[in-house]
Design a protein around this motif. Structure first.
Motif, PDB file in Angstrom:
ATOM      1  N   UNK A 103     -31.272 -36.814 -15.694  1.00  0.00           N
ATOM      2  CA  UNK A 103     -32.486 -36.099 -16.120  1.00  0.00           C
ATOM      3  C   UNK A 103     -33.353 -35.808 -14.899  1.00  0.00           C
ATOM      4  N   UNK A 104     -33.492 -36.795 -14.019  1.00  0.00           N
ATOM      5  CA  UNK A 104     -34.286 -36.610 -12.801  1.00  0.00           C
ATOM      6  C   UNK A 104     -33.729 -35.453 -11.966  1.00  0.00           C
ATOM      7  N   UNK A 105     -32.402 -35.385 -11.824  1.00  0.00           N
ATOM      8  CA  UNK A 105     -31.774 -34.305 -11.048  1.00  0.00           C
ATOM      9  C   UNK A 105     -32.052 -32.946 -11.682  1.00  0.00           C
ATOM     10  N   UNK A 106     -32.019 -32.877 -13.010  1.00  0.00           N
ATOM     11  CA  UNK A 106     -32.325 -31.616 -13.690  1.00  0.00           C
ATOM     12  C   UNK A 106     -33.765 -31.202 -13.415  1.00  0.00           C
ATOM     13  N   UNK A 107     -34.683 -32.149 -13.516  1.00  0.00           N
ATOM     14  CA  UNK A 107     -36.100 -31.848 -13.277  1.00  0.00           C
ATOM     15  C   UNK A 107     -36.360 -31.474 -11.820  1.00  0.00           C
ATOM     16  N   UNK A 108     -35.520 -31.934 -10.900  1.00  0.00           N
ATOM     17  CA  UNK A 108     -35.697 -31.636  -9.477  1.00  0.00           C
ATOM     18  C   UNK A 108     -34.852 -30.461  -8.997  1.00  0.00           C
ATOM     19  N   UNK A 109     -34.132 -29.805  -9.908  1.00  0.00           N
ATOM     20  CA  UNK A 109     -33.360 -28.619  -9.539  1.00  0.00           C
ATOM     21  C   UNK A 109     -34.321 -27.529  -9.074  1.00  0.00           C
ATOM     22  N   UNK A 110     -33.772 -26.489  -8.441  1.00  0.00           N
ATOM     23  CA  UNK A 110     -34.608 -25.375  -8.000  1.00  0.00           C
ATOM     24  C   UNK A 110     -35.038 -24.558  -9.213  1.00  0.00           C
TER      25      UNK A 110
END
Length: 179
Positions: A103-110
């Motif tokens: 979830x964190x990676x999705x929120x930190x995507x461009x």
């Protein structure tokens, strides 16, 4: 065409919004120089056209790293760079705009990139890149992150397809301790 470029980040044009370097011989070395420009704190570049160059997976990786925190670039064109493999399209470019590894990676995507074009491209990759960039078009970056999280982390069929494309073989919920 141009085979190599050097960018002096101290003397780069601060108000440059569009840069077209199509039909040159730009490779990973050129991407390294462009990355300096894209990572500049005051980069105003919104459109970068790199069609028909010699960019490969290494070059894509360099650009992706530069774009992770870039808040200005809205359009990236990479058509006709035959050195970009399916792996480069999936692992790097798709994950740039929608990384579902957590979830964190999705929120930190461009969430700034609104158009990402490359050819040839696998239909399922293109569909998922288009979905992510259309969310970026419709929303501010914070809202885009939340929308991607809802549409890809909480929607099991879409998450399953993206997990398969991105090589993720664990459930979102496998890390949650039920106790």
């Amino acid at each position: 065409g141009i085979e190599s470029i050097e960018i002096d980040s101290e003397h780069s044009p601060k108000h440059l919004e569009m840069l077209t370097l199509n039909d040159n011989d730009i490779n990973s070395g050129g991407c390294l120089e462009l990355a300096k420009f894209l990572q500049g704190e005051d980069s105003a570049l919104t459109d970068l056209c790199l069609d028909d160059n010699k960019i490969d997976d290494e070059g894509v990786g360099i650009l992706v790293d530069a774009l992770r925190n870039n808040m200005s670039l809205e359009t990236l064109e990479l058509m006709g760079n035959d050195g970009i493999s399916k792996r480069g399209q999936i692992i790097m470019l798709l994950k740039l705009v929608n990384d579902i590894s957590s979830i964190k990676a999705t929120l930190q995507s461009n969430h700034t990139l609104k158009s990402l074009t490359l050819h040839p491209v696998d239909a399922s990759i293109e569909r998922n890149i288009d979905m992510a960039t259309s969310i970026n078009i419709e929303s501010n970056p914070d809202a885009a992150g939340r929308m991607k999280m809802i549409q890809t982390q909480l929607e099991s069929a879409r998450r399953e397809e993206l997990a398969e494309l991105q090589g993720i073989n664990h459930s979102l919920y496998s890390e949650i301790n039920p106790l």
